[in-house]
Design an enzyme around this catalytic site. Structure first.
Site, PDB file in Angstrom:
ATOM      1  N   ASP A   1       0.834  -1.202   0.000  1.00 18.32           N
ATOM      2  CA  ASP A   1       0.000   0.000   0.000  1.00 18.32           C
ATOM      3  C   ASP A   1       0.874   1.260   0.000  1.00 18.32           C
ATOM      4  O   ASP A   1       2.004   1.238   0.506  1.00 18.32           O
ATOM      5  CB  ASP A   1      -0.896  -0.024   1.252  1.00 18.32           C
ATOM      6  CG  ASP A   1      -2.097   0.893   1.129  1.00 18.32           C
ATOM      7  OD1 ASP A   1      -2.347   1.411   0.019  1.00 18.32           O
ATOM      8  OD2 ASP A   1      -2.791   1.088   2.144  1.00 18.32           O
TER       9      ASP A   1
ATOM     10  N   HIS B   1       2.514   3.497  -8.997  1.00 17.04           N
ATOM     11  CA  HIS B   1       2.309   2.059  -9.255  1.00 17.04           C
ATOM     12  C   HIS B   1       3.499   1.483 -10.025  1.00 17.04           C
ATOM     13  O   HIS B   1       3.918   0.354  -9.788  1.00 17.04           O
ATOM     14  CB  HIS B   1       1.012   1.831 -10.030  1.00 17.04           C
ATOM     15  CG  HIS B   1      -0.225   2.216  -9.260  1.00 17.04           C
ATOM     16  ND1 HIS B   1      -0.420   1.854  -7.946  1.00 17.04           N
ATOM     17  CD2 HIS B   1      -1.330   2.926  -9.608  1.00 17.04           C
ATOM     18  CE1 HIS B   1      -1.596   2.315  -7.527  1.00 17.04           C
ATOM     19  NE2 HIS B   1      -2.167   2.979  -8.519  1.00 17.04           N
TER      20      HIS B   1
ATOM     21  N   LEU C   1      10.457 -20.417  -5.619  1.00 17.36           N
ATOM     22  CA  LEU C   1       9.533 -19.482  -4.964  1.00 17.36           C
ATOM     23  C   LEU C   1       8.189 -19.494  -5.694  1.00 17.36           C
ATOM     24  O   LEU C   1       8.146 -19.365  -6.923  1.00 17.36           O
ATOM     25  CB  LEU C   1      10.143 -18.069  -5.012  1.00 17.36           C
ATOM     26  CG  LEU C   1       9.278 -16.903  -4.524  1.00 17.36           C
ATOM     27  CD1 LEU C   1       8.975 -17.029  -3.031  1.00 17.36           C
ATOM     28  CD2 LEU C   1       9.981 -15.567  -4.780  1.00 17.36           C
TER      29      LEU C   1
HETATM   30  C1  IPE Z   1      -5.472  -2.776  -0.366  1.00 13.90           C
HETATM   31  O1  IPE Z   1      -5.113  -1.452  -0.490  1.00 13.90           O
HETATM   32  C2  IPE Z   1      -5.517  -3.417  -1.721  1.00 13.90           C
HETATM   33  C3  IPE Z   1      -4.228  -3.615  -2.379  1.00 13.90           C
HETATM   34  C4  IPE Z   1      -3.061  -3.342  -1.862  1.00 13.90           C
HETATM   35  C5  IPE Z   1      -4.300  -4.196  -3.708  1.00 13.90           C
HETATM   36  P1  IPE Z   1      -6.209  -0.297  -0.604  1.00 13.90           P
HETATM   37  O2  IPE Z   1      -5.450   0.958  -0.644  1.00 13.90           O
HETATM   38  O3  IPE Z   1      -7.137  -0.565  -1.716  1.00 13.90           O
HETATM   39  O4  IPE Z   1      -6.991  -0.486   0.763  1.00 13.90           O
HETATM   40  P2  IPE Z   1      -7.910   0.509   1.605  1.00 13.90           P
HETATM   41  O5  IPE Z   1      -8.948   1.039   0.662  1.00 13.90           O
HETATM   42  O6  IPE Z   1      -7.022   1.617   2.101  1.00 13.90           O
HETATM   43  O7  IPE Z   1      -8.449  -0.317   2.718  1.00 13.90           O
HETATM   44  C1  IPE Z   2      -1.544   0.268  -3.360  1.00 13.91           C
HETATM   45  O1  IPE Z   2      -1.327   1.630  -3.399  1.00 13.91           O
HETATM   46  C2  IPE Z   2      -1.688  -0.329  -4.739  1.00 13.91           C
HETATM   47  C3  IPE Z   2      -3.049  -0.753  -5.098  1.00 13.91           C
HETATM   48  C4  IPE Z   2      -4.100  -0.755  -4.311  1.00 13.91           C
HETATM   49  C5  IPE Z   2      -3.251  -1.183  -6.469  1.00 13.91           C
HETATM   50  P1  IPE Z   2      -2.525   2.660  -3.357  1.00 13.91           P
HETATM   51  O2  IPE Z   2      -2.885   3.010  -4.760  1.00 13.91           O
HETATM   52  O3  IPE Z   2      -3.631   2.155  -2.518  1.00 13.91           O
HETATM   53  O4  IPE Z   2      -1.815   3.898  -2.666  1.00 13.91           O
HETATM   54  P2  IPE Z   2      -2.464   4.929  -1.650  1.00 13.91           P
HETATM   55  O5  IPE Z   2      -3.069   4.154  -0.531  1.00 13.91           O
HETATM   56  O6  IPE Z   2      -3.487   5.704  -2.427  1.00 13.91           O
HETATM   57  O7  IPE Z   2      -1.315   5.776  -1.202  1.00 13.91           O
HETATM   58 MG    MG Z   3      -4.105   2.378  -0.553  1.00 20.82          MG
END
Ligand code: IPE
Ligand code: IPE
Ligand code: MG
Length: 250
Positions: free
Chosen positions: A29, A46, A140
């Site tokens: 995240d 990303h 892995l």
């Molecule tokens: C969880 O992250 C999903 C992934 C890492 C793919 P999100 O950023 O979507 O989660 P929430 O919305 O903060 O719970």
């Molecule tokens: C996690 O990073 C990746 C995915 C959920 C695909 P986020 O896109 O949720 O990043 P934040 O939480 O907005 O910083």
């Molecule tokens: Mg996120």
């Protein structure tokens, strides 16, 4: 180059190579926040996050960790803007295409969890091809969780169990039978679950499989997550006493 340098981090003295988790799960995240902090677009975050996945896989191979689950796209992530979703799948397609050769060389097997039926056909076919080509990877197993949500997975498993009960004329199901109908069939339960970017929630990730996982939260944003961060998480994991409901040995 940077990734090579990062991976030269020596193993910390406190690390016990005999007590390495068998299966690590990561909620990667913070890509969006990383990009924002640098005045970049979310998709740049990303993209950088995909590089951090390369580093992670290299460190796991070095530590001889056999299983990793990565939360790549959740069943809830469809709520994001269309442009971000399209960009994410394009990036995923590129990632899988570019890494196939490397996965084959390094003995990495691609495993998928989640409902692929909603994934764009072009990406789905690519994923299935790489799953087939890397199927013999012994070092892995990388479980990419795509359009994955625990609740969805559990409902699909319940449906499969119901069909098997009717077919076999049985009236009970065991934990083993249920596990075998989850997308993670054949993978051990999670030992260590890491979430980056400061959030302290599971966001519908591997709820059944993490029943006894040790949880580790770090403020580091996913694109900045380095070998050093992974080693710190493992050292912390090794300080926990895992009792599984029993009483600790004296
Ligand atoms: C969880 O992250 C999903 C992934 C890492 C793919 P999100 O950023 O979507 O989660 P929430 O919305 O903060 O719970
Ligand atoms: C996690 O990073 C990746 C995915 C959920 C695909 P986020 O896109 O949720 O990043 P934040 O939480 O907005 O910083
Ligand atoms: Mg996120």
């Amino acid at each position: 180059m940077t990734s090579k340098l990062k991976n030269k981090t020596a193993l910390p003295a406190g690390l016990n190579l005999k007590q390495i988790p068998a299966h690590i799960a990561v909620i990667l995240d913070g890509n969006g926040r990383w990009a924002k902090s640098k005045g970049l677009k979310r998709l740049d975050g990303h993209r950088k996050g995909a590089e951090a996945v390369d580093n992670l896989l290299d460190t796991l191979l070095e530590l001889k960790i056999k299983f990793v689950s990565l939360y790549v796209f959740s069943t809830e992530n469809w709520k994001r803007p269309r442009t971000e979703i399209t960009g994410l799948f394009k990036l995923l397609d590129e990632f899988i295409t570019k890494r196939e050769e490397r996965m084959l060389q390094k003995g990495i097997k691609l495993h998928i969890s989640g409902d692929l039926s909603r994934i764009p056909a072009k990406v789905r076919i690519k994923i299935e091809n790489v799953q087939n080509s890397t199927a013999k990877g012994k070092n892995l197993t990388a479980n990419f969780c795509l359009n994955y949500g625990s609740k969805d997975e559990i409902l699909r498993a319940a449906m499969l169990c119901y069909q098997q009960m009717q077919l076999k004329k049985i009236s009970r199901i065991s934990e083993k039978m249920f596990s075998q109908n989850l997308d993670t069939a054949g993978l051990p339960d999670i030992d260590l679950l890491i979430r980056t970017a400061g959030e302290k929630r599971l966001s519908n990730f591997l709820l059944w499989q993490s029943a006894y996982a040790e949880l580790y939260f770090t403020d580091t944003l996913w694109p900045d997550f380095s070998k050093k961060d992974l080693l710190a998480a493992i050292v912390d994991y090794q300080s926990r006493i895992r009792k599984f409901g029993a009483i600790a040995d004296n």
